[in-house]
Design an enzyme around this catalytic site. Structure first.
Site, mmCIF file in Angstrom:
data_model
loop_
_atom_site.group_PDB
_atom_site.id
_atom_site.type_symbol
_atom_site.label_atom_id
_atom_site.label_comp_id
_atom_site.label_asym_id
_atom_site.label_seq_id
_atom_site.Cartn_x
_atom_site.Cartn_y
_atom_site.Cartn_z
ATOM 1 N N PRO A 189 0.819 -1.217 0.000
ATOM 2 C CA PRO A 189 0.000 0.000 0.000
ATOM 3 C C PRO A 189 0.851 1.265 0.000
ATOM 4 O O PRO A 189 0.358 2.338 -0.352
ATOM 5 C CB PRO A 189 -0.839 -0.110 1.274
ATOM 6 C CG PRO A 189 -0.321 -1.269 2.043
ATOM 7 C CD PRO A 189 0.596 -2.056 1.181
ATOM 8 N N GLU B 141 2.701 -8.270 7.933
ATOM 9 C CA GLU B 141 2.974 -6.824 7.896
ATOM 10 C C GLU B 141 3.905 -6.459 6.743
ATOM 11 O O GLU B 141 4.283 -5.293 6.601
ATOM 12 C CB GLU B 141 3.571 -6.357 9.226
ATOM 13 C CG GLU B 141 2.686 -6.615 10.443
ATOM 14 C CD GLU B 141 1.274 -6.043 10.293
ATOM 15 O OE1 GLU B 141 1.168 -4.871 9.905
ATOM 16 O OE2 GLU B 141 0.299 -6.782 10.554
ATOM 17 N N ARG C 34 -4.158 -7.978 -20.823
ATOM 18 C CA ARG C 34 -5.097 -7.577 -21.875
ATOM 19 C C ARG C 34 -4.473 -6.602 -22.871
ATOM 20 O O ARG C 34 -5.048 -6.350 -23.920
ATOM 21 C CB ARG C 34 -6.393 -6.993 -21.281
ATOM 22 C CG ARG C 34 -6.221 -5.701 -20.525
ATOM 23 C CD ARG C 34 -7.542 -5.174 -19.965
ATOM 24 N NE ARG C 34 -8.407 -4.610 -20.996
ATOM 25 C CZ ARG C 34 -8.225 -3.406 -21.546
ATOM 26 N NH1 ARG C 34 -7.207 -2.642 -21.179
ATOM 27 N NH2 ARG C 34 -9.056 -2.968 -22.471
ATOM 28 N N ASP D 278 -1.606 4.318 -26.352
ATOM 29 C CA ASP D 278 -2.783 4.843 -25.655
ATOM 30 C C ASP D 278 -3.543 5.873 -26.464
ATOM 31 O O ASP D 278 -4.668 6.201 -26.134
ATOM 32 C CB ASP D 278 -2.434 5.370 -24.262
ATOM 33 C CG ASP D 278 -1.580 6.614 -24.307
ATOM 34 O OD1 ASP D 278 -0.752 6.718 -25.238
ATOM 35 O OD2 ASP D 278 -1.715 7.463 -23.436
HETATM 36 C C1 6SD Z 1 1.431 -7.630 3.375
HETATM 37 C C2 6SD Z 1 0.552 -6.683 1.396
HETATM 38 C C3 6SD Z 1 0.794 -6.360 0.067
HETATM 39 C C4 6SD Z 1 -0.497 -6.080 2.067
HETATM 40 C C5 6SD Z 1 -1.807 -3.768 -0.555
HETATM 41 C C6 6SD Z 1 -1.572 -3.106 -1.726
HETATM 42 C C7 6SD Z 1 -2.569 -2.172 -1.829
HETATM 43 N N1 6SD Z 1 -2.800 -1.237 -2.790
HETATM 44 N N2 6SD Z 1 -3.337 -2.258 -0.774
HETATM 45 N N3 6SD Z 1 -2.892 -3.232 0.005
HETATM 46 C C8 6SD Z 1 -1.004 -4.799 0.118
HETATM 47 C C9 6SD Z 1 0.022 -5.431 -0.556
HETATM 48 C C10 6SD Z 1 -1.283 -5.126 1.432
HETATM 49 O O1 6SD Z 1 1.352 -7.603 1.969
#
Ligand code: 6SD
Length: 254
Positions: free
Chosen positions: A88, A115, A157, A172
């Site tokens: 994230p 985590e 795709r 694009d």
């Molecule tokens: C612990 C993860 C890997 C946990 C993730 C990626 C996004 N955009 N939201 N959450 C994420 C990726 C969460 O491993």
């Protein structure tokens, strides 16, 4: 294109056997290999996690299995892949990045859980290959697997011969719905009336110029309503007089 995916839940990727991506694999356009991270552990419990240094909640993925896994997967091939690690806190995955990935010969995805992965793994491979930490949106998933499904579908795709876009998919300026400018407007098919709801008459008129203009109006309205920040970023150069009228209908300053 070759794709390797390393995960403690390779069964998460069953959808890649189906539909567009499944067909692309059957046809040899996509060569996807799934790898069980635990295959590179050496203890009876096949441990991949441990408690975080510095304290705090949850567990962190140990670096050793990841190092062995990525070494093994990347040794079997010519050159190095672009390594993509969903998180994230990564850079946003966009249609632009999907197009960039679609031009790569080889992608490897490392799916974290808990985590996340010990940060030294990323540092280690940055010295050897291109490594991208990538997020697919501002929400928190339980692991990288679903993010990889999203990215593989968005990239797959675009590959020549996958959709019907032998020529244009990665360009694009040709491909509709690339979301660099406007959102797509509404679409309709038969019957012309369903539950008392008519298809907009203009679409049945055969006036191709008027239809194109109506579709652009709808795209502008939808962009303004659902993605005001995208509408605000439309450059004046690309807007005609009618565009400005449509955008001002709902109070935009175009
Ligand atoms: C612990 C993860 C890997 C946990 C993730 C990626 C996004 N955009 N939201 N959450 C994420 C990726 C969460 O491993």
């Amino acid at each position: 294109m070759r794709i390797d995916i390393i995960s403690i839940f390779p069964e998460y990727f069953a959808p890649l056997d189906v539909s567009l991506i499944g067909k692309a694999r059957e046809r040899g356009i996509l060569d996807i290999s799934l790898h069980q991270l635990r295959d590179w552990t050496h203890d009876v419990h096949r441990t991949v996690d441990d408690s975080p240094y510095g304290g705090g909640p949850g567990m962190v993925m140990k670096p050793e299995p990841w190092g062995e896994a990525i070494d093994a997967v990347t040794a079997a091939g010519a050159g190095e892949p672009r390594l993509v690690v969903p998180t994230p806190s990564g850079r946003p995955f966009t249609q632009e990045l999907a197009m960039e990935y679609a031009a790569e010969p080889w992608l490897a995805f490392a799916c974290g859980r808990y985590e996340g992965i010990d940060a030294r793994v990323i540092d280690e491979y940055r010295g050897r290959m291109r490594v991208d930490e990538v997020g697919i949106g501002d929400y928190v998933l339980a692991g990288g697997e679903v993010a990889v499904l999203v990215m593989v579908e968005a990239v797959g795709r675009l590959l020549p011969g996958v959709l019907g876009n032998e020529l244009s998919a990665t360009d694009d300026s040709f491909a509709p719905g690339t979301m660099r400018n406007l959102l797509e407007g509404p679409v309709y098919t038969k019957p012309p009336e369903w539950r008392g709801r008519r298809v907009p008459e203009i679409l049945l008129s055969g006036h191709h110029g008027k239809i194109a203009r109506w579709r652009r109006d709808e795209a502008l309205r939808r962009t303004l309503s659902n993605r005001p920040e995208l509408a605000a970023g439309l450059d004046d150069e690309s807007l005609d007089k009618r565009d400005r009228e449509v955008l001002s209908e709902r109070g935009a300053d175009a």
